[in-house]
Motif scaffolding. Structure first.
Motif, PDB file in Angstrom:
ATOM      1  N   PHE A   1      30.815 -39.509  -0.932  1.00 34.67           N
ATOM      2  CA  PHE A   1      29.550 -39.292  -0.238  1.00 34.67           C
ATOM      3  C   PHE A   1      28.478 -40.205  -0.823  1.00 34.67           C
ATOM      4  O   PHE A   1      28.475 -40.467  -2.024  1.00 34.67           O
ATOM      5  CB  PHE A   1      29.109 -37.831  -0.380  1.00 34.67           C
ATOM      6  N   PRO A   2      27.535 -40.688   0.004  1.00 33.27           N
ATOM      7  CA  PRO A   2      26.449 -41.522  -0.526  1.00 33.27           C
ATOM      8  C   PRO A   2      25.663 -40.740  -1.580  1.00 33.27           C
ATOM      9  O   PRO A   2      25.410 -39.546  -1.415  1.00 33.27           O
ATOM     10  CB  PRO A   2      25.583 -41.797   0.708  1.00 33.27           C
TER      11      PRO A   2
ATOM     12  N   ALA B   1      21.316 -44.298  -2.492  1.00 32.12           N
ATOM     13  CA  ALA B   1      20.986 -44.566  -1.091  1.00 32.12           C
ATOM     14  C   ALA B   1      19.517 -44.278  -0.814  1.00 32.12           C
ATOM     15  O   ALA B   1      18.837 -45.021  -0.087  1.00 32.12           O
ATOM     16  CB  ALA B   1      21.869 -43.729  -0.174  1.00 32.12           C
ATOM     17  N   MET B   2      19.008 -43.180  -1.417  1.00 34.16           N
ATOM     18  CA  MET B   2      17.598 -42.828  -1.244  1.00 34.16           C
ATOM     19  C   MET B   2      16.697 -43.795  -2.002  1.00 34.16           C
ATOM     20  O   MET B   2      15.660 -44.239  -1.498  1.00 34.16           O
ATOM     21  CB  MET B   2      17.358 -41.405  -1.740  1.00 34.16           C
ATOM     22  N   VAL B   3      17.116 -44.131  -3.226  1.00 27.13           N
ATOM     23  CA  VAL B   3      16.347 -45.068  -4.056  1.00 27.13           C
ATOM     24  C   VAL B   3      16.270 -46.426  -3.362  1.00 27.13           C
ATOM     25  O   VAL B   3      15.204 -47.043  -3.273  1.00 27.13           O
ATOM     26  CB  VAL B   3      16.979 -45.214  -5.458  1.00 27.13           C
ATOM     27  N   GLY B   4      17.408 -46.892  -2.857  1.00 23.72           N
ATOM     28  CA  GLY B   4      17.463 -48.189  -2.194  1.00 23.72           C
ATOM     29  C   GLY B   4      16.594 -48.245  -0.948  1.00 23.72           C
ATOM     30  O   GLY B   4      15.949 -49.260  -0.668  1.00 23.72           O
TER      31      GLY B   4
ATOM     32  N   CYS C   1      15.864 -40.283 -10.203  1.00 27.92           N
ATOM     33  CA  CYS C   1      16.745 -39.401 -10.972  1.00 27.92           C
ATOM     34  C   CYS C   1      18.016 -40.149 -11.372  1.00 27.92           C
ATOM     35  O   CYS C   1      18.532 -39.952 -12.463  1.00 27.92           O
ATOM     36  CB  CYS C   1      17.091 -38.154 -10.154  1.00 27.92           C
ATOM     37  N   ASN C   2      18.514 -41.013 -10.477  1.00 26.29           N
ATOM     38  CA  ASN C   2      19.652 -41.877 -10.799  1.00 26.29           C
ATOM     39  C   ASN C   2      19.840 -42.887  -9.683  1.00 26.29           C
ATOM     40  O   ASN C   2      19.185 -42.801  -8.645  1.00 26.29           O
ATOM     41  CB  ASN C   2      20.939 -41.061 -11.023  1.00 26.29           C
ATOM     42  N   ARG C   3      20.738 -43.850  -9.919  1.00 25.10           N
ATOM     43  CA  ARG C   3      21.056 -44.871  -8.918  1.00 25.10           C
ATOM     44  C   ARG C   3      22.501 -44.755  -8.428  1.00 25.10           C
ATOM     45  O   ARG C   3      23.058 -45.724  -7.913  1.00 25.10           O
ATOM     46  CB  ARG C   3      20.855 -46.267  -9.499  1.00 25.10           C
ATOM     47  N   GLU C   4      23.114 -43.620  -8.606  1.00 26.45           N
ATOM     48  CA  GLU C   4      24.528 -43.458  -8.263  1.00 26.45           C
ATOM     49  C   GLU C   4      24.761 -43.815  -6.793  1.00 26.45           C
ATOM     50  O   GLU C   4      24.130 -43.252  -5.901  1.00 26.45           O
ATOM     51  CB  GLU C   4      24.952 -42.016  -8.542  1.00 26.45           C
ATOM     52  N   ARG C   5      25.678 -44.749  -6.566  1.00 21.09           N
ATOM     53  CA  ARG C   5      25.929 -45.230  -5.201  1.00 21.09           C
ATOM     54  C   ARG C   5      26.648 -44.181  -4.355  1.00 21.09           C
ATOM     55  O   ARG C   5      26.322 -43.969  -3.196  1.00 21.09           O
ATOM     56  CB  ARG C   5      26.731 -46.532  -5.239  1.00 21.09           C
TER      57      ARG C   5
ATOM     58  N   GLU D   1      31.143 -46.579 -14.776  1.00 19.29           N
ATOM     59  CA  GLU D   1      29.825 -47.219 -14.791  1.00 19.29           C
ATOM     60  C   GLU D   1      28.688 -46.247 -15.111  1.00 19.29           C
ATOM     61  O   GLU D   1      27.561 -46.687 -15.352  1.00 19.29           O
ATOM     62  CB  GLU D   1      29.541 -47.917 -13.470  1.00 19.29           C
ATOM     63  N   SER D   2      28.974 -44.954 -15.111  1.00 18.90           N
ATOM     64  CA  SER D   2      27.923 -44.005 -15.493  1.00 18.90           C
ATOM     65  C   SER D   2      28.328 -43.226 -16.736  1.00 18.90           C
ATOM     66  O   SER D   2      27.708 -43.359 -17.800  1.00 18.90           O
ATOM     67  CB  SER D   2      27.587 -43.054 -14.341  1.00 18.90           C
ATOM     68  N   ASP D   3      29.377 -42.447 -16.656  1.00 18.68           N
ATOM     69  CA  ASP D   3      29.789 -41.594 -17.781  1.00 18.68           C
ATOM     70  C   ASP D   3      30.189 -42.391 -19.020  1.00 18.68           C
ATOM     71  O   ASP D   3      29.675 -42.170 -20.118  1.00 18.68           O
ATOM     72  CB  ASP D   3      30.974 -40.699 -17.366  1.00 18.68           C
TER      73      ASP D   3
END
Length: 251
Positions: free
Chosen positions: A158-159, A163-166, A144-148, A210-212
């Protein structure tokens, strides 16, 4: 500079609210855009909640909206799966994310060849283990995304979904095949198609460069960046969402 703008797309976490708390004057800024005749939409990488759940949250904060004004990475992932003809998927995420797929007629199964990774605050080793069993044989893995990380209650970091993708990538030894959310401009593409808008008619407002902002730059639309180090004389940059009223004369 903004006379051609027809629609304003607001990020949510860190722009409109922190957790359960509305950011000061965010509601007034949103209403000012509406009063100026602009369409307003809300866009988020958050895939934990359905569009209706996020709509209900905004309504509870006094922001008038409907589900059709909400665009999430989870909704984007479901549309992406539907457009690519995926009939069955495995969701490594929340029940609300599963519902987004169910509403488009896509079933969830532990035998699916497509895995979707979404943010889940109840993420744990057992869930990772279950997802790994499916992902090892999957043909396609979608994030869904790579937001750290993201700003939650009280602006605490908050993570994020990254974190889940990694964790899954580390277990598999390979990267996911496609990332739906920001900075990928897929959500902007979806909004333009559904709302009959052109990229030059859109203004993105967000607090994460880095996203928006990178998403807006890649897509070719205007943006306003909210960050602490903003120079009040710098066009397209404010220290807080309330400063947008001073930046744009018609707000």
């Amino acid at each position: 500079m903004f006379e051609q703008i027809k629609a304003v797309l607001f990020d949510l976490d860190g722009t409109i609210y922190y957790g359960s708390q509305l950011i000061a004057k965010a509601d007034q800024v949103v209403q000012a855009f509406k009063n100026a005749g602009k369409q307003v939409y809300f866009m988020t990488n958050n895939s934990t909640k359905s569009r209706q759940q996020i709509c209900d949250k905004l309504l509870g904060m006094g922001l008038e909206c409907c589900k059709e004004q909400i665009y999430t990475s989870g909704y984007g992932a479901a549309l992406y799966a539907q457009n690519n003809g995926y009939k069955s998927i495995y969701v490594f995420g929340t029940d609300a994310l599963k519902q987004e797929f169910a509403q488009m007629g896509i079933e969830t199964s532990s035998k699916a060849e497509v895995v979707v990774v979404g943010y889940d605050m109840d993420f744990d080793y057992a869930k990772l283990t279950d997802a790994l069993q499916v992902a090892l044989n999957a043909k396609i893995i979608i994030a869904c995304n790579r937001e750290r990380h993201y700003p939650g209650e009280g602006a605490k970091r908050f993570p994020g979904c990254g974190a889940m993708v990694g964790a899954l990538e580390g277990s598999l030894g390979r990267e996911v095949d496609y990332v739906v959310g920001k900075p990928n401009p897929l959500l902007l593409d979806i909004i333009c198609t559904q709302q009959n808008l052109k990229k030059e008619e859109i203004l993105v407002v967000g607090d994460t460069y880095e996203s928006d902002i990178q998403m807006a730059e890649e897509y070719g639309c205007e943006s306003i960046y909210i960050h602490d180090a903003a120079d009040s004389k710098e066009l397209g940059s404010v220290k807080r969402v309330s400063g947008i009223g001073e930046l744009l004369k018609w707000v």
